[in-house]
Motif scaffolding. Sequence first.
Motif, PDB file in Angstrom:
ATOM      1  N   UNK A 141      -0.648 -16.870  -8.737  1.00 49.67           N
ATOM      2  CA  UNK A 141      -1.492 -18.060  -8.906  1.00 49.67           C
ATOM      3  C   UNK A 141      -2.494 -17.846 -10.036  1.00 49.67           C
ATOM      4  N   UNK A 142      -3.027 -16.638 -10.104  1.00 50.63           N
ATOM      5  CA  UNK A 142      -4.031 -16.360 -11.141  1.00 50.63           C
ATOM      6  C   UNK A 142      -3.360 -16.268 -12.515  1.00 50.63           C
ATOM      7  N   UNK A 143      -2.266 -15.515 -12.581  1.00 49.03           N
ATOM      8  CA  UNK A 143      -1.581 -15.360 -13.869  1.00 49.03           C
ATOM      9  C   UNK A 143      -1.108 -16.706 -14.403  1.00 49.03           C
ATOM     10  N   UNK A 144      -0.624 -17.547 -13.499  1.00 51.03           N
ATOM     11  CA  UNK A 144      -0.021 -18.801 -13.944  1.00 51.03           C
ATOM     12  C   UNK A 144      -0.998 -19.964 -13.896  1.00 51.03           C
ATOM     13  N   UNK A 145      -2.294 -19.673 -13.843  1.00 49.21           N
ATOM     14  CA  UNK A 145      -3.241 -20.773 -13.622  1.00 49.21           C
ATOM     15  C   UNK A 145      -3.176 -21.814 -14.741  1.00 49.21           C
ATOM     16  N   UNK A 146      -2.848 -21.380 -15.945  1.00 53.55           N
ATOM     17  CA  UNK A 146      -2.737 -22.329 -17.061  1.00 53.55           C
ATOM     18  C   UNK A 146      -1.587 -23.303 -16.875  1.00 53.55           C
TER      19      UNK A 146
END
Length: 364
Positions: free
Chosen positions: A49-54
């Motif tokens: 979720x954090x890595x793909x937040x963009x």
Amino acid sequence: MIFLIGCSVIIVITIISIARSKKSLKTILAEAKNEILYNFIGSRAIVQDVIMRGKNKTELPIKCGKVAVITGGTRGIGLEVIRMLLKCDIHVVVGCRNTQQGEMLLDSFRKDGIEKGSIDVIKLDISVMDSVKNFAMNVREKYPEVHYLINNAGIMFGPHIETRDGYESQFATNYLGHFFLTHLLLPQLKAGGKAKEMSRIVNVSSCAHMVGRINFDDINSRHNYIAGEAYAQSKLAQVLFSNYLDSQLRQEGVFVQAHSVHPGVVNTELFNGTHVKNLTPWVPSLLFKSPEKGAIPIVHACLSPRLEGKGGTYIHNCKIFAASNAAMSADLQEKLFEFTKTLLGIDKFGAIDNNNDSQMAAAV
Ligand SMILES: NC(=O)c1ccc[n+]([C@@H]2O[C@H](COP(=O)([O-])OP(=O)(O)OC[C@H]3O[C@@H](n4cnc5c(N)ncnc54)[C@H](OP(=O)(O)O)[C@@H]3O)[C@@H](O)[C@H]2O)c1
Ligand SMILES: *[C@@H]1O[C@H](CO)[C@@H](O)[C@H](O)[C@H]1NC(C)=O
Ligand SMILES: *[C@@H]1O[C@H](CO)[C@@H](O)[C@H](O)[C@H]1NC(C)=O
Ligand SMILES: CC(=O)N[C@H]1CO[C@H](CO)[C@@H](O)[C@@H]1O
């Protein structure tokens, strides 16, 4: 790092508490294994979720005249999905258990300054097949066309409870009720779909499907109920179904596509009673997504033009993602499809004869 320590603490405490309970060794081991698996896939999903937040963006196009049906939605992720659909000027049919609460939704959205869209509340308990049938018949009478079906209502873990029809409650709520509802509303979805703007069925599944296994011999987990296993089973069943149904719809050449979505790890009441919320309440509030953010991938699966014609896919943070190998198995998909049809007494999926009551669920 803090998170890893948190996880380890949860695992250790849980194992101790499980071990102190008066359960069989087999159950203790299975529960401990589940706790570790869930902590593993949960942490991995949080990191994703954090890595793909963009990637969690989606447009909110105006879709005046479209009808969406959503199960649940008086709270949690569903509530935020409804908010976004209203912003798109969509008419949202909300199927919920507490219709009084449902009736208050529109007022509160209007107070928040949302002028567009409208809501119709119809009573639904998705875990009870009779209620699903009444709900669907109501929708069919009022709306000749449905454009989006969002299978959102869900429960997680909890004790072994059997529904009125005799099904294990997570299986009935997360999977079976939605299977039946999709069957009953398929004609309306087909009527609403167009070549360049297909109707969409969106199943709110979970990354927990990755550890799921379908136990055909004891689908209601009567013999050995492990809450986490039953949840994962119900979520795997949803993904299997989305994929199978999409391939069937493609073959038929109708304009309906199906997706399953993992919304992310989201801080909602779904986690009430879980170890992570009880033992480390700071973890959900600090590390989980907000319901608003959890709603984005679901709305994306409903509305994004980028997904046009791309049904049968599993969406994670608004990206097409690989589902587990089990979920992709065509054999398993078909086996579960036939198994479920038999369970519910359905002859031909999506073909409904209004006078034929033998299609009602019989208790197993
Ligand atoms: N939160 C997460 O991290 C996460 C992760 C992956 C997948 N999901 C999935 O996302 C979906 C929504 O979960 P959430 O996090 O928003 O949970 P939530 O806040 O607990 O909301 C669940 C919703 O489902 C409804 N519901 C439950 N049982 C029902 C029934 N028998 N009939 C009708 N409605 C029923 C609830 O209505 P009532 O108010 O009547 O109980 C509520 O509106 C679920 O399918 C869940 O499995 C969540
Ligand atoms: C969604 O899942 C339900 C069961 O959970 C299934 O009956 C239905 O066919 C699925 N729909 C799609 C389009 O995947
Ligand atoms: C979850 O817990 C909160 C806080 O204790 C409570 O207000 C809420 O009613 C609970 N919801 C459910 C569905 O159990
Ligand atoms: C981390 C995160 O959630 N980032 C973005 C997700 O999408 C919303 C709306 O598009 C943004 O406001 C967030 O910054």
